[in-house]
Design a protein around this motif. Structure first.
Motif, PDB file in Angstrom:
ATOM      1  N   PHE A  50       8.366  12.576 -10.012  1.00  0.00           N
ATOM      2  CA  PHE A  50       9.177  11.508  -9.435  1.00  0.00           C
ATOM      3  C   PHE A  50       8.591  10.161  -9.230  1.00  0.00           C
ATOM      4  O   PHE A  50       8.475   9.119  -9.856  1.00  0.00           O
ATOM      5  CB  PHE A  50      10.130  12.025  -8.573  1.00  0.00           C
ATOM      6  CG  PHE A  50      10.831  10.957  -7.784  1.00  0.00           C
ATOM      7  CD1 PHE A  50      12.137  10.444  -8.530  1.00  0.00           C
ATOM      8  CD2 PHE A  50      10.792  10.041  -6.802  1.00  0.00           C
ATOM      9  CE1 PHE A  50      12.912   9.547  -8.140  1.00  0.00           C
ATOM     10  CE2 PHE A  50      11.270   9.026  -6.304  1.00  0.00           C
ATOM     11  CZ  PHE A  50      12.578   8.694  -6.891  1.00  0.00           C
ATOM     12  N   LEU A  51       7.323  10.699  -8.111  1.00  0.00           N
ATOM     13  CA  LEU A  51       6.661   9.314  -7.758  1.00  0.00           C
ATOM     14  C   LEU A  51       5.688   8.732  -8.947  1.00  0.00           C
ATOM     15  O   LEU A  51       5.691   7.495  -8.927  1.00  0.00           O
ATOM     16  CB  LEU A  51       5.921   9.804  -6.638  1.00  0.00           C
ATOM     17  CG  LEU A  51       6.293   9.896  -5.077  1.00  0.00           C
ATOM     18  CD1 LEU A  51       5.188  10.204  -4.037  1.00  0.00           C
ATOM     19  CD2 LEU A  51       7.024   8.387  -4.958  1.00  0.00           C
ATOM     20  N   VAL A  52       5.160   9.859  -9.847  1.00  0.00           N
ATOM     21  CA  VAL A  52       4.094   9.376 -10.604  1.00  0.00           C
ATOM     22  C   VAL A  52       4.811   8.753 -11.494  1.00  0.00           C
ATOM     23  O   VAL A  52       4.273   7.551 -12.301  1.00  0.00           O
ATOM     24  CB  VAL A  52       3.253  10.615 -11.246  1.00  0.00           C
ATOM     25  CG1 VAL A  52       2.551  10.227 -12.462  1.00  0.00           C
ATOM     26  CG2 VAL A  52       2.305  11.358 -10.131  1.00  0.00           C
ATOM     27  N   GLY A 106       0.714  -1.288  -0.061  1.00  0.00           N
ATOM     28  CA  GLY A 106      -0.073  -0.147  -0.009  1.00  0.00           C
ATOM     29  C   GLY A 106       0.731   1.262  -0.013  1.00  0.00           C
ATOM     30  O   GLY A 106       0.318   2.382  -0.166  1.00  0.00           O
ATOM     31  N   ALA A 107       2.176   1.206   0.235  1.00  0.00           N
ATOM     32  CA  ALA A 107       2.944   2.375   0.332  1.00  0.00           C
ATOM     33  C   ALA A 107       2.930   3.248  -1.097  1.00  0.00           C
ATOM     34  O   ALA A 107       2.575   4.374  -0.909  1.00  0.00           O
ATOM     35  CB  ALA A 107       4.304   1.852   0.435  1.00  0.00           C
ATOM     36  N   PRO A 108       2.948   2.638  -2.281  1.00  0.00           N
ATOM     37  CA  PRO A 108       3.006   3.648  -3.431  1.00  0.00           C
ATOM     38  C   PRO A 108       1.697   4.183  -3.491  1.00  0.00           C
ATOM     39  O   PRO A 108       1.513   5.618  -3.828  1.00  0.00           O
ATOM     40  CB  PRO A 108       3.446   2.693  -4.617  1.00  0.00           C
ATOM     41  CG  PRO A 108       3.209   1.321  -4.031  1.00  0.00           C
ATOM     42  CD  PRO A 108       3.187   1.180  -2.832  1.00  0.00           C
ATOM     43  N   GLN A 109       0.473   3.713  -3.243  1.00  0.00           N
ATOM     44  CA  GLN A 109      -0.954   4.068  -3.487  1.00  0.00           C
ATOM     45  C   GLN A 109      -0.776   5.515  -2.467  1.00  0.00           C
ATOM     46  O   GLN A 109      -1.258   6.483  -2.727  1.00  0.00           O
ATOM     47  CB  GLN A 109      -2.078   3.240  -3.094  1.00  0.00           C
ATOM     48  CG  GLN A 109      -2.068   2.166  -4.418  1.00  0.00           C
ATOM     49  CD  GLN A 109      -1.277   0.886  -3.973  1.00  0.00           C
ATOM     50  OE1 GLN A 109      -0.362   0.915  -3.334  1.00  0.00           O
ATOM     51  NE2 GLN A 109      -1.667  -0.192  -4.575  1.00  0.00           N
ATOM     52  N   ASN A 110      -0.378   5.090  -1.234  1.00  0.00           N
ATOM     53  CA  ASN A 110      -0.604   6.339   0.053  1.00  0.00           C
ATOM     54  C   ASN A 110       0.244   7.384  -0.215  1.00  0.00           C
ATOM     55  O   ASN A 110       0.135   8.457  -0.081  1.00  0.00           O
ATOM     56  CB  ASN A 110      -0.650   5.638   1.382  1.00  0.00           C
ATOM     57  CG  ASN A 110      -1.635   4.459   1.506  1.00  0.00           C
ATOM     58  OD1 ASN A 110      -2.586   4.834   1.126  1.00  0.00           O
ATOM     59  ND2 ASN A 110      -1.122   3.513   2.339  1.00  0.00           N
ATOM     60  N   ALA A 111       1.550   6.935  -0.720  1.00  0.00           N
ATOM     61  CA  ALA A 111       2.632   7.876  -1.053  1.00  0.00           C
ATOM     62  C   ALA A 111       2.274   8.722  -2.034  1.00  0.00           C
ATOM     63  O   ALA A 111       2.011  10.300  -2.013  1.00  0.00           O
ATOM     64  CB  ALA A 111       3.826   7.175  -1.495  1.00  0.00           C
ATOM     65  N   LEU A 112       1.497   8.571  -3.418  1.00  0.00           N
ATOM     66  CA  LEU A 112       1.106   9.217  -4.180  1.00  0.00           C
ATOM     67  C   LEU A 112      -0.088  10.153  -3.737  1.00  0.00           C
ATOM     68  O   LEU A 112      -0.038  11.406  -4.041  1.00  0.00           O
ATOM     69  CB  LEU A 112       0.567   8.128  -5.255  1.00  0.00           C
ATOM     70  CG  LEU A 112       1.392   8.009  -6.456  1.00  0.00           C
ATOM     71  CD1 LEU A 112       0.990   6.842  -7.347  1.00  0.00           C
ATOM     72  CD2 LEU A 112       2.149   9.209  -7.408  1.00  0.00           C
ATOM     73  N   LEU A 161      -0.792  11.199  -0.866  1.00  0.00           N
ATOM     74  CA  LEU A 161      -0.202  12.287   0.186  1.00  0.00           C
ATOM     75  C   LEU A 161       0.573  13.228  -0.664  1.00  0.00           C
ATOM     76  O   LEU A 161       0.441  14.353  -0.319  1.00  0.00           O
ATOM     77  CB  LEU A 161       0.715  11.551   1.275  1.00  0.00           C
ATOM     78  CG  LEU A 161      -0.039  10.832   2.173  1.00  0.00           C
ATOM     79  CD1 LEU A 161       0.833   9.908   3.142  1.00  0.00           C
ATOM     80  CD2 LEU A 161      -0.967  11.730   3.223  1.00  0.00           C
ATOM     81  N   SER A 162       0.881  12.789  -1.674  1.00  0.00           N
ATOM     82  CA  SER A 162       2.145  13.933  -2.552  1.00  0.00           C
ATOM     83  C   SER A 162       0.997  15.004  -3.220  1.00  0.00           C
ATOM     84  O   SER A 162       1.319  15.990  -3.322  1.00  0.00           O
ATOM     85  CB  SER A 162       2.825  13.100  -3.415  1.00  0.00           C
ATOM     86  OG  SER A 162       2.202  12.328  -4.523  1.00  0.00           O
ATOM     87  N   PHE A 163      -0.100  14.294  -3.540  1.00  0.00           N
ATOM     88  CA  PHE A 163      -1.069  15.068  -4.439  1.00  0.00           C
ATOM     89  C   PHE A 163      -1.791  16.020  -3.541  1.00  0.00           C
ATOM     90  O   PHE A 163      -1.895  17.147  -3.904  1.00  0.00           O
ATOM     91  CB  PHE A 163      -1.970  14.031  -5.197  1.00  0.00           C
ATOM     92  CG  PHE A 163      -1.660  13.348  -6.362  1.00  0.00           C
ATOM     93  CD1 PHE A 163      -1.137  14.277  -7.442  1.00  0.00           C
ATOM     94  CD2 PHE A 163      -2.132  12.075  -6.532  1.00  0.00           C
ATOM     95  CE1 PHE A 163      -0.549  13.265  -8.328  1.00  0.00           C
ATOM     96  CE2 PHE A 163      -1.598  11.452  -7.667  1.00  0.00           C
ATOM     97  CZ  PHE A 163      -0.872  12.084  -8.669  1.00  0.00           C
ATOM     98  N   ILE A 164      -2.026  15.463  -2.440  1.00  0.00           N
ATOM     99  CA  ILE A 164      -2.780  16.344  -1.420  1.00  0.00           C
ATOM    100  C   ILE A 164      -1.544  17.491  -1.090  1.00  0.00           C
ATOM    101  O   ILE A 164      -2.070  18.643  -0.926  1.00  0.00           O
ATOM    102  CB  ILE A 164      -3.250  15.555  -0.074  1.00  0.00           C
ATOM    103  CG1 ILE A 164      -4.318  14.732  -0.491  1.00  0.00           C
ATOM    104  CG2 ILE A 164      -3.608  16.524   1.047  1.00  0.00           C
ATOM    105  CD1 ILE A 164      -4.631  13.741   0.600  1.00  0.00           C
ATOM    106  N   GLY A 165      -0.493  16.904  -0.722  1.00  0.00           N
ATOM    107  CA  GLY A 165       0.452  18.225  -0.422  1.00  0.00           C
ATOM    108  C   GLY A 165       0.585  19.142  -1.507  1.00  0.00           C
ATOM    109  O   GLY A 165       0.764  20.335  -1.339  1.00  0.00           O
ATOM    110  N   LEU A 166       0.736  18.638  -2.729  1.00  0.00           N
ATOM    111  CA  LEU A 166       0.771  19.867  -3.977  1.00  0.00           C
ATOM    112  C   LEU A 166      -0.401  20.738  -3.998  1.00  0.00           C
ATOM    113  O   LEU A 166       0.068  21.687  -4.116  1.00  0.00           O
ATOM    114  CB  LEU A 166       1.131  18.757  -5.092  1.00  0.00           C
ATOM    115  CG  LEU A 166       1.470  19.812  -6.345  1.00  0.00           C
ATOM    116  CD1 LEU A 166       2.617  20.198  -6.330  1.00  0.00           C
ATOM    117  CD2 LEU A 166       0.977  18.819  -7.675  1.00  0.00           C
TER     118      LEU A 166
END
Lengths: 477, 455
Positions: free
Chosen positions: A239-241, A159-165, A167-172
């Motif tokens: 990077f993440l996407v 689940g790490a990539p899903q959640n990391a993405l 969170l990164s979208f929310i942060g952006l």
């Protein structure tokens, strides 16, 4: 309108024909009202008469179509990951166009580019389009393969990539909205004060703004920090996407330049999006006197540089794979460029690099207003094709069968998949959504940065030097 | 630019031309020291050519050692001139004026020095022309698909372009020198200045040529270090075969090159007493530029490291394990990060540090130590494969000859700069004068704000 607008328009008529040096003979800079008070009054007058109502409604309708498309996609299920490639390309395209557009504001603020003043707010308002990323991403989450099915940066952290993405979208998005809020406070207050009192959303933004030296200092520092954060966040999200939605899905794709390629080409498309919107605001938004040649020519120079960088970054990866020619590298080249998505890749190559470069390298086109706009439209379309060949190929690679693969067998290449109706609805909706969110933000926040334009006017003089009129620009910092 | 001293044309002539028209007391001792250092290198090359490459630490499987590291390092430093001169000229950055000439000359000197190292590394230097398709009888054709063949073309194109760049910008100053010298010097400057009279047409042509050369040299600038990177990356050597190498090498080159310019500016400022021309403002601007460059470098550096691990290939992991955890490579990794990014960028975030000349000098040297080590860290461990029969990691131990060669290359570059400074002004006189014309002040309320004229 109390201000007297001098003849700004006449400069542009000649600019189309002039060479780069010839363009200096006419004034490519905005011809603004003569006093700060008149300038503010003129801008407030233009801002408080919202235009482009038809576009606002139309984009809202398209956005709705997109939401229906998303619903249809989710209803169809997640059984075949290949069906989500086009959708993922749409998400990456929104990231590369709307969400990357504020970067010109960030870059020119950090480098103190003087020509930025009429366009920074328009660039910043694209920060609102980051919300669309979250809307598009959530339905895509179940289509992302589990980390245990492929080589991953997250090792076996389920689940790490899903959640990391996410969170990164929310942060952006938070960063983008914070950036708009911080830079617009003074203007919201000015507009409110000049139009019969602060009220509504503008009053919320302008709350407690009194224009004290302390507030100005805090605002400037806040803008610097948020601009830097937005830039760093954007690079991180690219990077993440690029890694989680493309690179790790293709076995053997070990390509350290790919996140940088994704980011650079995203900046190219973001810049193109901004240039297109500048033209819309100039032509139909009532800002013809403010958005003049300088606001198209200078971004066009950057656009040409990014167009060359598109090729440079692509070539840097290609030459290594071509020379290495290991089975894994052959597989990657076939999946992303020369296999089933060949025609998509060729289209992307032409629209992102060959055609825009040939256009922009030519002075009469670059030093004009329509030239960069046409190049921008081509690049925006090209960027979608580029994302399609990447994400279409990646999502079409069916090697997540419980076994870790290290290369794509040449007899198991992904199958080319034409988009279906829901895919196209989502694409149209994403385009409409970007415009809708921009227009919504433009209705809530002044679309021109009043305080920066006023500041620019205070810092600008003209004088005679030998036999020419020249502009003198103050550099207080 | 806040710190601006109003200077007359006479003052500018006097101050900037005195190193050419007179000889500073330190000049001959400095030239002697540089020549002695260079002499070490000449001795080393003589020994190596006489006795063979066995005098170096190169042996199976490590065939590329200090000489290639040094080659990459000096090519990197050579990126300073174009970065500073061309890009800043195109961006019309006012603060470029006192910096451009010295940066361009540093480019030429360091590139010429870099070009020597592959030749020396060949061992049989007299056969260098074998890389060219010269011999129809022997049917000896170099492999044009190899970046090793592209390299000389790229470097000589860059060297030619950079030399033209320096010469083009020198023309007005050569005219000034012609009018202020007698004897053979007058004759030399008369020929070199190509009939420069300083009329409006000549200045216009020179301006157009400057812009054109700036634009044309940029792709060459990018291609040179990209091709150098492909010397490594197109091979299948573990840790070299990475797609990111080209932009990573270019940005690393800019990082070390601009830091090299900072070092040189501090020395010039002190040596020629150019405090009115090279001000803390210039170091401030370069410091801010370096923050961005260093961050981009770190991004590419980390991409390279991350992806080497991500692939999970045994050989890559083996090399990365060496690079990160084995002596001395792990220590070098630590030094590269700390000296190349953490300390410099941490320090450059403070305006007071950016404006402190001695701090900038120390940090710029620190960066270049880091960048030299980085090239070593990139090149050697990839070649330290396990030997097939002994199953041991090969170890590279540089010989004294190689150390002398590295040491002497600094002498060669310094000597080049010193000799140039004796014949030509290292700060463009005409650009300084133009800068004075473009300087203005405007009054806003009670405050006087520095301003510049924009065309």
């Amino acid at each position: 309108m109390t201000a007297h607008i001098t003849h700004a328009g006449h400069a542009e008529g000649h600019d189309h024909h002039g060479s780069e040096h010839g363009a200096h003979h006419v004034n490519p800079r905005p011809q603004l009202p003569e006093t700060p008070q008149a300038l503010t009054a003129d801008l407030v007058d233009r801002i408080s008469r919202p235009r482009l109502g038809g576009l606002f409604v139309l984009s809202g309708l398209l956005f709705l179509v997109g939401l229906v498309g998303i619903f249809m996609k989710v209803s169809a299920g997640y059984g075949d990951r290949n069906t989500w490639g086009f959708y993922a390309a749409t998400l990456a395209w929104v990231l590369s166009t709307g969400a990357s557009a504020p970067i010109l504001s960030v870059a020119t603020r950090l480098t103190k580019g003087f020509w930025r003043k009429p366009l920074v707010r328009i660039a910043e308002l694209f920060g609102a389009t980051t919300i669309l990323l979250i809307i598009l991403y959530i339905p895509l989450m179940p289509a992302i393969p589990p980390v245990t099915s492929h080589v991953s940066f997250w090792v076996n952290w389920e689940g790490a990539p899903q959640n990391a993405l996410l969170l990164s979208f929310i942060g952006l998005a938070l960063c983008g909205l914070g950036y708009i809020y911080t830079s617009a406070r003074a203007d919201a207050a000015a507009v409110g004060d000049q139009t019969g009192g602060r009220k509504g959303f503008g009053a919320m933004i302008a709350a407690l703004w009194a224009g004290t030296p302390h507030q100005w200092k805090v605002m400037r520092q806040g803008i610097s920090y948020l601009a830097s954060f937005y830039l760093m966040f954007l690079v991180f999200v690219h990077f993440l996407v690029s890694i989680e939605l493309a690179l790790t899905m293709v076995p053997g794709w070990r390509d350290p330049i790919f996140p940088a390629f994704h980011g650079i080409t995203g900046l190219q498309a973001g810049l193109a999006t901004l240039i297109l919107m500048l033209y819309v605001m100039r032509r139909w938004g009532g800002f013809k006197d403010y958005l003049v040649l300088d606001q198209f020519w200078n971004p066009a120079k950057l656009l040409m540089s990014f167009t060359m960088l598109w090729f440079y970054f692509w070539w840097s990866a290609f030459i290594i794979f071509w020379y290495g020619r290991t089975p894994a590298e052959q597989g990657v080249l076939l999946v992303t460029a020369f296999g089933p998505y060949l025609w998509v890749f060729v289209t992307a190559f032409m629209l992102n690099f060959a055609i825009p470069l040939l256009m922009l390298v030519w002075n009469p086109i670059r030093v004009s207003i329509p030239g960069p706009v046409i190049a921008s439209i081509i690049i925006i379309i090209g960027n979608f094709f580029d994302r399609w060949r990447i994400y279409g190929g990646s999502f079409g690679t069916h090697l997540m069968d419980g076994e870790i693969h290290h290369e794509v067998p040449l007899d198991q290449l992904p199958v080319f998949r034409m988009p279906d109706v829901p895919d196209l609805m989502v694409l149209v909706g994403a385009f409409g959504g970007m415009i809708f969110l921009f227009m919504l933000a433009a209705r809530l926040v002044p679309v021109m940065s009043l305080w920066e334009l006023t500041e620019g006017q205070l810092l600008t003089r003209t004088k005679m030097l030998v036999k020419n009129h020249v502009v003198v620009i103050g550099k207080p910092e | 630019m806040q710190e601006r001293k109003v200077l007359t044309e006479l003052q500018i002539n006097d101050r900037l031309l005195w190193p050419v028209l007179q000889t500073a007391s330190w000049w001959w001792p400095a030239v002697t020291v540089a020549a002695l250092v260079l002499g070490c290198g000449v001795t080393a090359v003589t020994i190596m050519v006489a006795l063979g490459e066995g005098t170096t630490g190169l042996n199976r499987p490590i065939f590329w050692g200090f000489m290639i590291v040094n080659f990459v390092f000096w090519v990197g430093i050579s990126h300073a001139g174009v970065m500073i001169s061309s890009i800043l000229r195109l961006c019309q950055a006012e603060w470029r004026r006192p910096v451009t000439r010295a940066a361009e000359v540093l480019t030429v000197c360091s590139l010429a020095t870099a070009a020597l190292f592959p030749l020396i590394h060949m061992g049989r230097v007299w056969r260098f022309y074998w890389v060219f398709p010269y011999d129809f009888d022997r049917m000896l054709w170099p492999d044009v698909r190899s970046p090793l063949i592209w390299d000389p073309s790229a470097i000589f194109t860059y060297l030619t372009g950079a030399t033209m760049f320096v010469f083009m910008a020198l023309l007005p100053d050569l005219g000034i020198l012609r009018d202020r010298t007698t004897g053979w010097r007058h004759m030399f400057y008369s020929i070199a200045s190509l009939g420069w009279r300083g009329n409006p047409r000549q200045f216009k042509l020179q301006f157009i040529l400057g812009i054109l050369l700036s634009g044309l040299i940029l792709p060459v600038f990018v291609s040179v270090h990209s091709i150098v990177s492909w010397d490594f990356a197109v091979s299948l050597v573990p840790a070299w075969h990475a797609t990111v190498f080209a932009p990573y090498f270019v940005i690393g080159a800019v990082h070390s090159g601009v830091s090299g310019v900072v070092t040189m500016m501090v020395v010039l400022r002190a040596a020629f007493k150019w405090q009115d021309y090279i001000t803390p403002d210039h170091f401030d601007a370069l410091g801010r530029l370096l923050v961005a460059v260093a961050t981009a470098w770190l991004y590419f550096f980390m991409l390279d490291v991350l992806f080497a691990i991500y692939g999970g290939e045994t050989k890559e992991i083996g090399v990365m394990e060496q690079r990160l955890f084995q002596w001395p490579w792990g220590f070098f990794f630590f030094l590269i990060i700390v000296l190349g990014y953490i300390i410099p960028v941490g320090a450059w975030m403070f305006r007071s540090v950016r404006r402190n000349i001695m701090w900038m000098f120390a940090i710029s040297i620190m960066v270049n130590v880091s960048m030299w080590l980085e090239r070593l860290w990139l090149i050697i461990p990839g070649l330290q494969n396990k030997e097939r029969l002994t199953f041991d990691w090969a170890v590279f131990q540089p010989s004294l000859i190689e150390v002398m060669l590295v040491f002497s290359s600094f002498g060669l570059v310094c000597l080049g700069l010193l000799v140039f400074s004796k014949f030509f002004p290292l700060i463009p006189v005409w650009e300084e004068k133009e800068g004075q014309i473009f300087r203005e002040e405007i009054k806003i309320g009670n405050r006087v704000v520095p301003a510049i004229v924009r065309e």
